[in-house]
Structure formats: structure tokens, C-alpha cells
Design an enzyme around this catalytic site. Structure first.
Site, PDB file in Angstrom:
ATOM      1  N   ARG A 276       0.811  -1.224   0.000  1.00  0.00           N
ATOM      2  CA  ARG A 276       0.000   0.000   0.000  1.00  0.00           C
ATOM      3  C   ARG A 276       0.851   1.285   0.000  1.00  0.00           C
ATOM      4  O   ARG A 276       0.547   2.241  -0.711  1.00  0.00           O
ATOM      5  CB  ARG A 276      -0.891  -0.027   1.241  1.00  0.00           C
ATOM      6  CG  ARG A 276      -1.928   1.045   1.291  1.00  0.00           C
ATOM      7  CD  ARG A 276      -2.611   1.097   2.665  1.00  0.00           C
ATOM      8  NE  ARG A 276      -2.996  -0.170   3.204  1.00  0.00           N
ATOM      9  CZ  ARG A 276      -4.223  -0.716   3.108  1.00  0.00           C
ATOM     10  NH1 ARG A 276      -5.180  -0.054   2.514  1.00  0.00           N
ATOM     11  NH2 ARG A 276      -4.469  -1.889   3.642  1.00  0.00           N
ATOM     12  N   ARG A 312     -13.173  -1.430  -1.293  1.00  0.00           N
ATOM     13  CA  ARG A 312     -12.717  -1.088   0.058  1.00  0.00           C
ATOM     14  C   ARG A 312     -13.786  -0.410   0.932  1.00  0.00           C
ATOM     15  O   ARG A 312     -13.929  -0.757   2.108  1.00  0.00           O
ATOM     16  CB  ARG A 312     -11.448  -0.239   0.008  1.00  0.00           C
ATOM     17  CG  ARG A 312     -10.296  -0.903  -0.756  1.00  0.00           C
ATOM     18  CD  ARG A 312      -8.946  -0.228  -0.527  1.00  0.00           C
ATOM     19  NE  ARG A 312      -8.502  -0.433   0.829  1.00  0.00           N
ATOM     20  CZ  ARG A 312      -8.594   0.457   1.786  1.00  0.00           C
ATOM     21  NH1 ARG A 312      -9.069   1.660   1.526  1.00  0.00           N
ATOM     22  NH2 ARG A 312      -8.207   0.163   2.998  1.00  0.00           N
ATOM     23  N   CYS A 344     -26.776  -3.070  -7.259  1.00  0.00           N
ATOM     24  CA  CYS A 344     -28.001  -3.268  -6.489  1.00  0.00           C
ATOM     25  C   CYS A 344     -27.724  -3.803  -5.089  1.00  0.00           C
ATOM     26  O   CYS A 344     -28.101  -4.933  -4.752  1.00  0.00           O
ATOM     27  CB  CYS A 344     -28.901  -4.223  -7.252  1.00  0.00           C
ATOM     28  SG  CYS A 344     -29.184  -3.630  -8.906  1.00  0.00           S
TER      29      CYS A 344
END
Ligand code: LLP
Length: 438
Positions: A276, A312, A344
């Protein structure tokens, strides 16, 4: 520090206006900045420059071949957790001798792939895995360099779904069982125990858990050495956090200082597996506003990106900064809105009650800090095509993964022969397991 800034009122990735990419590529799309990736890699490696350390970029954060290649050209190794990631690392030009194979469960085929490529190290997570690896290596006339992935029972104090170093998680060999596992490794014919590995979680914003875990690893290294094992390497994993909205993570310098202090005097080679921190804020997800509507006291900004593109927020309640691609006037009033996708599910929401300047249908928004765990976690849920990825370098940009066509997305699907092929679709018949087949 990143290279996404407003210039003349338009958000740019380096020297390229995001709206120009949107015109050419369509939305949604991921956009990565080479200069940002390079900067983060340099800052991270500089922090370890005075130690014998190898930085193995954790491909799971972003395994696009062009992103991996960008890092490989800077000298990065790779941390991989599947045969697919291993093949991606090799395909992107990471030398096998800089590849670490981690992962809680490896198939025999995946282990064979690693042995065949002669990678730097297997991080082994159980005694059964040690046995299997030795058996495979012996059969291939090879030797497997292994590190024991240890579960140090340290709470990383991050989101529960990305905590990996506490006792009750599936990760690693419990620290109390490490001496027995090392003893077992020493009896096996084709593995060489060369080190220990640890990874306690991701998006850590506090150094204390790292300090505790690294300290336990250093102690264990001493114990195992006293038992006669040549522990030469310590793989300290990844996990350094970044700023999404208001976090204040330590910088790589402070993180490196903790690591170096914990292992000082051991004379071990360090392996680091950052993901990250190298690519997170080197990426944005650009999306177009489809609709703005009021309901139940909320203003919903409906955009064309969704949870299938960036999972996320739905999975970890992550809050990514969201900015209009056209710079708002400084005096523009901000009002709370919910930014939601078209999928949805109620979970398909990027933020709730976030103050944003006025936006209208047709506007472009940039969801920031989406370079890590964005595209790699995407799916085609709701039969939405996978989001394209664009890499910028200076004033140049390239589509490094294009949006698949509808035909491509259904190309691997076949009708069984008891169903009639749909008119207008290229004929494709399931042949495997056909009743009566010879
Ligand atoms: N090494 C190992 C063994 C790992 O399991 C991980 C991440 C890393 C290194 C890299 O960690 P980083 O430096 O990126 O924190 N999808 C989640 C994150 C999952 C991390 C899994 N392991 C998210 O979007 O927050």
C-alpha cells in the site's frame, strides 16, 4: 506526497488532465502516476539504505504488469501469494532471486512453479507445507530456501479484516511452535531453513505493534540460532499505513528506525514487503456523476463506478477522499452527500454524509488513494466490465489494461448441449463432462 494536483482548475495526474483521459478512455477508470510510485519506492528504500535490505513489493496491492514493471525497473523484488502473482512478477521482469512466495495456502502446482523459477524464498506457514515443499523439491532435484512465517500474537490495531498477527487468525506458525517447526525443517532432505517471516496486518498507523512483533522475531531468531539453525534473513512483511482522509501514519524513516533497532546486532538480511505505501496514493479512480437525487433526507450522488470497481468502502468501511475533477471555486458551499454506485446493494456506497461542493450529472469525480487494493479486488458483479487502468508518466499516458468488450467477458462461457445456443451469439458448446462422450 503525490502527483495529482489541480492545474488551471483541472485535476491532473502529473502533466495529463484527467478529463482528457476520461474523454479518450471513458469512465470509470483507474489512473496511476509513475512519478508517485517512483517517489514512494525511493523514499522507502532510502530509509533502509544503511541496512542489508531487499524491498519486495507486495503484488497483491496492485499487480498490473506496467505497475510491477515500473517498480522492477527501480530494482524492486516481489512478494507474491499465488501462482498468478508469481507469473506476473516474472512477466514484469522481477528477477526470480528477488521473489518471495508468501501465502497461507499454496498448492503443489504453485510450489512447483516457485521451485522451477528458483525464487529467493518460500515463506512457509505450516509443518505440512514444509513437508510438501521438501518432497516436491527432492523430486525435482532442487532445494527450497524457506523462512518460517511466524504468528507473533501481536494486535496490529488496524481494521479487524486486515489484522493477521493475532493468535486466533489463520496466518503463520504460532510462535510457541516455531522451535519444533525449525527442528522439523532441519530433518527434511530438500529444504534449507534460512530465516523467519512476519506480517501482522495492513494499514497500521502506529509503530508500537511493529516494534512488538519485530522484537519477538529478533528474540526467536536468537533462540533458533542457539538451537543450531542458521537464521540469516528476517522478512518483516508489509503493513505501513497511509493517509486516506485524516490518518497520521508514521513515515518510512520512522518505520525503518523501529525495524533496524529491533534487529540490531543480529546481522540478518532484511526483507520488506510493502504494498500500500508504495502504490496507494499513486492511483485514483475517476468516475462520472450519473444522477443527483434527494431521498429520505439524503442527497445521493449516483456515479458510474461501484463496489465492484473499488470494494474497500463496502468491505472495510474505508473512507477515500473524493474530489471534483474540475476544481471547485474556493467559496463553493459544501453540503453533505452520499456518493453511491449503481450496483443493487446498499453496501455500494463510497461515502455517506460527506461535505462536497455542488456536483451535477455529467461531472467527473476522482476517488483518491485508490492505487492499492483497488483494481486488484475488482469484480464484474452486475455484469459490469472490469475497470480499465491507465498509467501516466509526465505528459504521456497509456491504457495498461483496457476495458474488456462484452464478447470478451462472455468468451469463456459455453452453453451445455441441452440448451439451445442464443441466436446472434458466436456458437460455443460445453464439451467437458458431456454425457455419452467417449
Ligand atoms: N506481506 C504479506 C504477507 C501480506 O499479507 C500483505 C498484505 C503485505 C505484505 C502487504 O501489506 P501492505 O504493505 O499493503 O499493508 N485489501 C486490504 C488489504 C489487505 C492486505 C493483505 N496483506 C485493504 O484494501 O485494505
Amino acid at each position: 506526497m503525490n502527483h495529482f494536483d489541480y492545474r488551471d482548475g483541472a485535476l491532473h495526474a502529473e502533466d495529463v488532465a484527467l478529463k482528457d483521459i476520461a474523454e479518450a478512455v471513458g469512465t470509470p477508470f483507474y489512473c496511476y502516476s509513475t512519478a508517485t510510485i517512483e517517489r514512494h519506492y525511493r523514499v522507502f528504500t532510502a530509509a533502509f539504505a544503511d541496512a542489508p535490505a531487499t524491498v519486495c513489493y507486495s503484488l497483491k496491492a496492485n499487480s498490473n504488469l506496467a505497475v510491477v514493471r515500473t517498480l522492477a525497473e527501480l530494482g524492486a523484488g516481489a512478494d507474491v501469494v499465488s501462482g498468478g502473482e508469481l507469473r506476473r512478477a516474472l512477466a514484469a521482469g522481477v528477477p526470480a532471486e528477488r521473489i518471495v512466495f508468501s501465502g497461507v495456502g499454496k498448492t503443489r502446482d504453485e510450489m512447483a512453479l516457485g521451485l522451477d523459477a528458483a525464487i529467493l524464498q518460500f515463506n512457509v506457514e505450516s509443518v505440512a507445507e514444509l513437508d510438501a515443499l521438501s518432497e516436491l523439491a527432492a523430486a525435482a532435484g532442487a532445494r527450497a530456501p524457506v523462512a518460517l512465517r511466524i504468528n507473533p500474537d501481536v494486535d496490529a490495531r488496524t481494521h479487524g479484516k486486515i489484522t493477521t498477527g493475532t493468535r486466533a487468525t489463520k496466518f503463520g506458525i504460532p510462535i510457541a511452535q516455531a522451535p519444533a517447526a525449525a527442528a522439523r525443517a532441519a530433518t527434511l532432505p530438500a529444504v534449507d531453513l534460512v530465516g523467519l517471516a512476519v506480517h501482522i496486518g495492513s494499514q497500521l498507523t502506529d509503530l508500537a505493534p511493529f516494534e512488538a512483533a519485530f522484537g519477538r522475531m529478533a528474540d526467536l531468531a536468537r533462540t533458533l540460532r542457539a538451537d543450531g539453525h542458521a537464521i540469516e534473513r528476517l522478512d518483516l512483511g508489509g503493513g505501513l499505513g497511509i493517509r486516506y482522509t485524516d490518518e497520521t501514519p508514521p513515515d518510512p524513516e520512522a518505520y525503518a528506525a523501529v525495524a533496524k533497532r529491533a534487529v540490531s546486532g543480529l546481522g540478518c538480511r532484511l526483507l520488506l514487503e510493502p504494498g500500500r505505501v508504495l502504490v496507494g496514493n499513486a492511483g485514483v479512480l475517476v468516475t462520472r456523476v450519473l444522477d443527483v437525487k434527494e431521498a429520505g433526507g439524503h442527497t445521493f450522488v449516483v456515479v458510474d463506478a461501484a463496489m465492484n470497481d473499488l470494494l474497500r468502502p463496502a468491505l472495510y468501511d474505508a473512507q477515500h477522499a473524493i474530489e471534483p475533477v474540475t476544481e471547485p471555486l474556493p467559496e463553493a458551499a459544501r453540503a453533505p452527500v452520499d456518493v453511491v454506485g449503481p450496483v443493487c446493494e446498499s453496501a455500494d456506497s463510497f461515502t455517506k454524509n460527506r461535505p462536497l461542493p455542488p456536483v451535477a450529472a455529467g461531472d467527473l469525480l476522482a476517488i483518491r488513494t485508490a492505487g492499492a487494493y483497488g483494481a486488484v479486488m475488482a469484480s464484474s458483479y452486475n455484469a459490469r466490465p472490469l475497470t480499465p487502468e491507465v498509467l501516466v508518466k509526465g505528459s504521456a499516458y497509456a491504457v495498461v489494461r483496457r476495458r474488456p468488450s462484452f464478447d470478451e467477458t462472455v468468451a469463456a462461457e459455453h452453453m451445455p448441449d441441452w440448451l439451445v445456443e442464443t441466436p446472434g451469439r458466436a456458437p460455443g458448446r460445453a464439451t467437458v463432462g458431456r454425457r455419452g462422450a467417449a
